[in-house]
Design a protein around this motif. Structure first.
Motif, PDB file in Angstrom:
ATOM      1  N   ASP A 132      61.875  -7.814  78.671  1.00  0.00           N
ATOM      2  CA  ASP A 132      62.513  -8.351  77.318  1.00  0.00           C
ATOM      3  C   ASP A 132      63.086  -7.411  76.736  1.00  0.00           C
ATOM      4  OD1 ASP A 132      63.732  -9.862  75.330  1.00  0.00           O
ATOM      5  OD2 ASP A 132      62.016 -11.208  74.611  1.00  0.00           O
ATOM      6  N   ARG A 172      65.690  -7.114  74.237  1.00  0.00           N
ATOM      7  CA  ARG A 172      66.207  -6.497  73.305  1.00  0.00           C
ATOM      8  C   ARG A 172      67.051  -6.027  72.993  1.00  0.00           C
ATOM      9  NH1 ARG A 172      60.809  -3.858  72.183  1.00  0.00           N
ATOM     10  NH2 ARG A 172      60.892  -3.818  73.938  1.00  0.00           N
ATOM     11  N   ILE A 215      54.024  -9.800  71.761  1.00  0.00           N
ATOM     12  CA  ILE A 215      55.013  -9.205  71.105  1.00  0.00           C
ATOM     13  C   ILE A 215      54.097  -7.256  71.001  1.00  0.00           C
ATOM     14  CG2 ILE A 215      56.447 -10.426  70.412  1.00  0.00           C
ATOM     15  CD1 ILE A 215      55.100 -10.401  67.818  1.00  0.00           C
ATOM     16  N   THR A 248      60.449  -5.834  66.367  1.00  0.00           N
ATOM     17  CA  THR A 248      60.375  -6.489  68.308  1.00  0.00           C
ATOM     18  C   THR A 248      60.463  -8.222  68.011  1.00  0.00           C
ATOM     19  OG1 THR A 248      58.335  -4.493  68.668  1.00  0.00           O
ATOM     20  CG2 THR A 248      58.822  -5.922  70.420  1.00  0.00           C
ATOM     21  N   TYR A 249      59.716  -8.771  67.530  1.00  0.00           N
ATOM     22  CA  TYR A 249      59.607 -10.133  67.864  1.00  0.00           C
ATOM     23  C   TYR A 249      61.973 -10.558  67.366  1.00  0.00           C
ATOM     24  CZ  TYR A 249      59.386 -15.194  66.945  1.00  0.00           C
ATOM     25  OH  TYR A 249      58.917 -16.454  67.079  1.00  0.00           O
ATOM     26  N   VAL A 250      61.727 -10.252  66.106  1.00  0.00           N
ATOM     27  CA  VAL A 250      63.374 -10.739  66.001  1.00  0.00           C
ATOM     28  C   VAL A 250      64.334 -10.842  66.824  1.00  0.00           C
ATOM     29  CG1 VAL A 250      62.363 -10.911  63.538  1.00  0.00           C
ATOM     30  CG2 VAL A 250      64.057  -8.791  64.341  1.00  0.00           C
ATOM     31  N   LEU A 251      64.225  -9.286  67.922  1.00  0.00           N
ATOM     32  CA  LEU A 251      64.935  -8.544  68.717  1.00  0.00           C
ATOM     33  C   LEU A 251      64.704  -9.462  70.285  1.00  0.00           C
ATOM     34  CD1 LEU A 251      65.516  -4.952  68.348  1.00  0.00           C
ATOM     35  CD2 LEU A 251      66.715  -7.073  67.177  1.00  0.00           C
ATOM     36  N   SER A 252      64.053 -10.101  70.003  1.00  0.00           N
ATOM     37  CA  SER A 252      63.197 -11.022  71.162  1.00  0.00           C
ATOM     38  C   SER A 252      64.078 -12.202  72.090  1.00  0.00           C
ATOM     39  CB  SER A 252      61.850 -10.644  71.524  1.00  0.00           C
ATOM     40  OG  SER A 252      61.663 -11.779  70.839  1.00  0.00           O
ATOM     41  N   ILE A 269      56.959  -7.088  64.006  1.00  0.00           N
ATOM     42  CA  ILE A 269      58.131  -7.834  63.659  1.00  0.00           C
ATOM     43  C   ILE A 269      59.886  -8.256  63.820  1.00  0.00           C
ATOM     44  CG2 ILE A 269      60.368  -8.895  61.341  1.00  0.00           C
ATOM     45  CD1 ILE A 269      57.251 -10.649  60.942  1.00  0.00           C
TER      46      ILE A 269
END
Lengths: 494, 95, 489
Positions: free
Chosen positions: A277, A279, B11, C364-368, C362
């Motif tokens: 992933d 990103r 994550i 990492t999550y919002v870009l995933s 956070i």
């Protein structure tokens, strides 16, 4: 000529797309001032920017942008005046920043095409999806130590172009031709040296198979294949593997594979496959790249004549067949050599160029390239200059030597680098055109071989050829073949 | 958006940060409350609004293609936790 | 006269006149640093270096070749890379890291003649508003009433703010991503300026959120702030986001006054539950400006309330990527592991503190995959609206006046459990970073408990001059005594 795999359940078509990573020719890296030379001491071409020290920032190399645009124009592609650098985030030991600066949603170059020259003289178009700029990673050495990998960041940050084709190829031959043609265009443009052994050009090979008329099936990606031959072998193996999988009731999973050149097969990467992933997001250390039409047009005007245009010109000017023309234009040095050679022959023979074009093409393709291939030399290192080769042609045209002798002279010329006139003089190879001398040799041959002479008379005309050989042997090949033929036929009938 | 343990684990793996099992639940709670709080942005209609990519107001500056850096391995290796000759060394990677 | 009580401008004059030497000035501050160890304002004092640079400064002063800040003792937030001097970013993960290079801003300060006395404490990677997330322990606010609980100095530039307030240096560098200069300046009763994005180079500053980070000066007076910004600012070809604009003489603008200036009072900054003393101070500030000849205008910045959530998507997203380089391969901490990935996870698991870990996750999550549009892209669109609010307001006004923070300094240990409550500290400062504008916090009064409160002046992009002039009027009117109680007899 389409490539088909004949399976147990019927025929399978192979669908191939290539992603090529081409190292941009530049003195310094894409975002730092470190050098890009191949083969330097480990970590000697690394700036603190490339090593991703805290607080380091990228500043783009303007020449790399120019090179990417030039390549886009060479691929007849759309240049996007607005493009964006993004970060592709993943962890790897030779990726110091923890992300690669690349272009994702807005690449600098959009759709284009590459024209393949097929052996039968026809052409085929392969679509280019896009071209974007990105940073190379460093190099990991896994075989130096039993428990550690060593990291060299010399490559880290070197400018690459990723050139993505459409899935327009249908067999290993297509892929090989595509790769060679693309490399040829890059070299003409001077944007990538195309050196696959040094990794300046690497291919990721996407392969899937399907029954004719079907939609696309799952593809696999074989990474970092580093020669044309390996790309073709990888495709052959991978397509067959997929067909076998489907036909034995199995399936093909989308995955990344490696090509094992030793075994001639692909295998899945052993590394733990994290669900990737990346990103992507726009790199906040950089602003969008904005180009102008005037800038692009300026580069367009500076483009050299490219192989496709040159090929058409060679066909038109020199009366070449398309296949020969495509061989000659495959490398700029070969094409230049050929043109120089033709010009020199024209000066010496005063013949029209349409008459000597094909003859000169044959000399270059069959004799010169044949020799250079065997010797493992580039045409730039040829021991024979176009002038010397033209001298040889001239000796043939003014009947100083025969075509047969010319071949011998050529061989001596490439070995010694001597001028053909000197070779002819030294070795006494001047053609015998004195009818009396040839007549004597013919008489002698007939007298010595009465059986064969009788066969000829009985109607076996092939024996004439055998007699030519005898006469040529007796004159060390120097007799004018035309005269020998003429005299033989006359005397044998008598 | 409420994050569960599994998502936090995923994550954390993407970010390569080891999180002890015992902290997963509390972390999931903290992250969820932050996400729920930022989701108030959904109240705004941003249909035609262009995203603002950065704080800069200017054109991308470019540098000339010249070698101005590198050539000093010690400068980049000086702080390396583990090195062999002029290489960085890391646990062995199997491809 | 105590040398540590001088303003930067006074010290400059004293050095020029030869009233005292740079070495004397440095020693006075180094002694004060030793005496104030309890504040934990410094991670690395640099006494030897300071004496060496002070000696060199004295030679230049003697030869009349002094540079603009010759011999002035300054502290440097430990987020600036300093050649050969430990640089930690307040994090365990940078253990032992000694840069082989000097950040552009600190290099410019060296070239201006300053004497670095040490590297100041900060929230880990500048992530925090209280200076409690530092691996090197919390900084104490010198303003804490004697005998009372320890108070936070604000953050993330808490060490710099405390050092300037406690007279351990004449000025310090800070960095401000969402308020990290202005909020601690307000909490410690000093002047803190966040310049326009692009005014100071980011090269060599440990990155937190690239599109928001900006270095700036922290001083005891507005005039000192202008002097120090002149030394720090300027275009840097090594930073692609550095603005190629000329640097005006900021010091000359300080006394310009506000006559005829239109100052906006943004309606949306009046928030529910704002303490009365802050609302009063804000009104008082507006009154002072009117008395000095400005007109005040109520303006609307309609998207203000969305600034914090926008910030808490964008900043962690950029941070998650900026902090990927701390991987135990080339510098700093390495915690061994069997495999490369294990080594990464161990190093980063142990090396990052909880707040940094929270923000990286956070981000990492919002870009995933699957969430990028809903969070990151959405936030970038809202950011456009926030920036547009400001540019529309600045069509009618020349500067904005707001409180710097919604409260005064609080006790160490408060607001620790709820990250969102902590984030609210930056409610008035964050919009300025999102829009890339200059903002200053100037001390304007004391709370009922005797703690400093600051007012914020926001200007147009690259108009720090108006910001300084406006802040100076407030400073003069407020007659704020910058000496914390612990320094008073």
């Amino acid at each position: 000529m389409s490539y088909v795999i004949h399976g147990k359940t019927g025929d399978w078509e192979v669908v191939i797309g290539l992603e090529i990573h081409a190292q941009i020719i530049s003195k310094s890296k894409l975002f730092s001032g470190a050098a890009t030379d191949f083969g330097s001491e480990p970590n000697s071409q690394v700036s603190i920017v490339d090593a991703a020290m805290p607080g380091m920032l990228p500043v783009i190399n303007e020449y790399c942008i120019e090179q990417a645009v030039r390549t886009g124009l060479g691929l007849k592609a759309r240049i996007n005046l607005h493009s964006v650098f993004e970060r592709k985030n993943y962890f790897y030991a030779d990726l110091p920043q923890g992300y690669q600066i690349s272009q994702y949603q807005h690449p600098v170059v959009g759709g284009g095409k590459v024209i393949l020259d097929l052996p039968d003289g026809t052409t085929r178009e392969i679509g280019i999806e896009r071209l974007h700029m990105e940073q190379d990673a460093g190099k990991s050495l896994h075989d130096q130590d039993p428990r550690r990998s060593f990291i060299d960041l010399n490559r880290s940050g070197v400018a690459l172009m990723e050139i993505v084709s459409k899935p327009d190829m249908r067999g290993p031959e297509d892929a090989g031709l595509y790769l060679k043609k693309l490399r040829s265009i890059l070299r003409y443009l001077g944007t990538c040296d195309g050196n696959m052994e040094q990794g300046s050009l690497r291919a990721d090979v996407n392969v899937s198979v399907r029954k004719p008329g079907e939609k696309l099936r799952t593809r696999t990606e074989t990474k970092n294949v580093n020669s044309v031959r390996f790309v073709m072998q990888a495709i052959e193996h991978e397509a067959q593997r997929q067909v076998d999988a489907y036909e034995s009731g199995g399936t093909v999973v989308q995955e990344t594979r490696l090509y094992d050149a030793g075994k001639g097969e692909t295998r899945p990467m052993r590394a733990k496959e994290f669900a990737h992933d990346y990103r992507y997001f726009p790199d906040p250390d950089l602003l969008p790249l904005e180009l102008t039409d005037a800038y692009v047009e300026g580069i367009r005007k500076s483009l050299p004549e490219l192989p496709d245009d040159k090929k058409l010109r060679f066909i038109g000017d020199f009366g070449l067949i398309p296949y020969n023309a495509s061989v000659l234009v495959s490398e700029k040095d070969i094409a230049d050599y050929y043109e120089k050679f033709v010009a020199e022959v024209l000066v010496r023979t005063k013949l029209p160029k349409e008459r000597i074009g094909t003859e000169c093409a044959n000399v270059v393709i069959n004799d010169l390239l044949g020799h250079l291939n065997k010797a493992g030399l580039d045409i730039a290192k040829s021991p024979v200059t176009p002038q010397m080769l033209a001298n040889l042609q001239a000796l043939k045209h003014d009947n100083t030597i025969s075509g047969r002798i010319a071949k011998d002279v050529f061989e001596i010329m490439v070995e010694t680098g001597k001028d053909p006139a000197d070779i002819v003089a030294e070795k006494g190879l001047k053609q015998i055109t004195d009818t009396g001398a040839i007549e004597a040799a013919v008489d002698k041959a007939i007298a010595a071989n009465p059986t064969q002479a009788a066969q000829y008379k009985a109607g076996n005309e092939k024996v004439a050829g055998w007699f030519v050989g005898q006469v040529m042997k007796a004159t060390q090949g120097k007799a004018n073949p035309g005269l020998v033929n003429e005299l033989l036929k006359k005397k044998l009938k008598d | 958006m409420a994050l569960d343990r599994a998502t936090v684990k995923k994550i954390a793996l993407l970010a390569r940060i080891k999180v002890p099992e015992s902290e997963l639940d509390s972390l999931a709670g903290e992250l969820s409350s932050i996400l729920t709080w930022v989701e108030q942005l959904n109240k705004i209609d941003t249909g035609n609004v262009q995203p603002m990519a950065g704080g800069g107001h200017l054109a991308l500056p470019k540098r000339a293609d010249a070698v101005t850096d590198g050539g000093a391995p010690e400068k980049v290796l000086a702080n390396a936790p583990e090195r062999v000759e002029t290489y960085y060394a890391v646990p062995k990677v199997v491809e | 006269m105590t040398l540590t009580d001088l303003t930067l401008a006074e010290a400059r004059d004293g050095l020029t006149k030869g009233s005292f030497s740079a070495v004397e000035l440095a020693k006075a501050h180094l002694a004060a640093i030793e005496a104030a160890r309890g504040l934990n304002a410094f991670i690395t004092p640099t006494a030897e270096l300071a004496i060496a640079r002070a000696k060199a400064a004295d030679e230049r002063l003697a030869k009349k070749t002094a540079r603009p800040m010759e011999g002035i003792p300054v502290a440097v937030k430990d987020l600036f890379c300093t050649e050969g001097v430990l640089t930690t970013a307040g994090s365990h993960i940078l253990d032992g890291f000694k840069p082989t290079y000097e950040s552009t801003v600190t290099r410019k300060l060296i070239e201006a003649g300053t004497v670095m006395v040490g590297k100041t404490n900060l929230d880990e990677f500048a992530m925090g508003s209280s200076n409690i997330t530092s691996h090197y322990g919390p900084v104490k606010n010198p303003w804490a009433p004697p005998g009372d609980k320890d108070l936070v100095p604000g953050g993330s530039s808490g060490g710099s703010a405390a050092a300037v307030a406690a007279r351990l240096c004449l000025g310090a560098t800070g960095t401000d991503t969402g308020g990290s200069i202005r909020q601690p300046a307000a909490f410690c009763g000093i002047v803190g300026l966040k310049p326009t994005y692009g005014r100071c180079s980011r090269w060599g500053i440990v990155a937190f959120a690239s599109s928001l980070d900006q270095a700036g000066p922290m001083t005891r007076t507005v005039g000192d702030s202008a002097i120090m910004l002149n030394a720090m600012a300027g275009h840097d070809p090594k930073d692609s986001t550095s603005a190629p604009v000329p640097v005006p003489d900021f010091e000359a603008a300080v006394e310009r006054g506000v006559k005829g200036l239109r100052v906006g009072i943004p309606r949306e900054y009046t928030m529910d539950g704002m303490p009365a003393e802050i609302a009063d101070l804000w009104r008082q500030g507006a009154a002072w400006l009117k008395e000095a000849g400005a007109t005040t205008v109520e303006v609307s910045l309609p998207h203000t309330s969305y600034a914090l959530p926008t910030y808490y998507i964008i900043a962690p997203a950029e941070a998650s990527s900026n902090l990927a380089r701390y991987d135990g391969v080339r510098y700093g901490l390495r915690v061994p592991g069997e495999t490369l990935d294990e080594m990464y996870e161990n190093t980063r698991g142990e090396g990052f503190g909880k707040e940094v870990r929270r923000r990286v996750l956070i981000g990492t999550y919002v870009l995933s995959a699957g969430y990028y549009d809903a969070y990151y892209l959405k936030a970038q669109r809202v950011r456009t609206l926030i920036a547009r609010d400001f540019s529309q307001a600045f069509e009618k006004i020349d500067a904005l006046l707001t409180p710097t923070a919604p409260n005064a300094a609080f006790a160490i240990g408060e607001k620790m459990d709820d990250p969102v409550a902590m984030y609210l500290n930056d409610v008035f400062t964050v919009p300025v970073n999102l829009a890339g504008l200059p903002g200053i916090s100037v001390p304007a009064g004391l709370s009922a408990r005797g703690l400093p409160l600051g007012l914020q002046v926001i200007g147009r992009a690259f108009d720090e001059e108006t910001v300084f002039a406006t802040a100076r009027v407030i400073e003069k009117a407020a007659k704020f005594d910058t000496r914390p109680p612990c320094l008073k007899k």
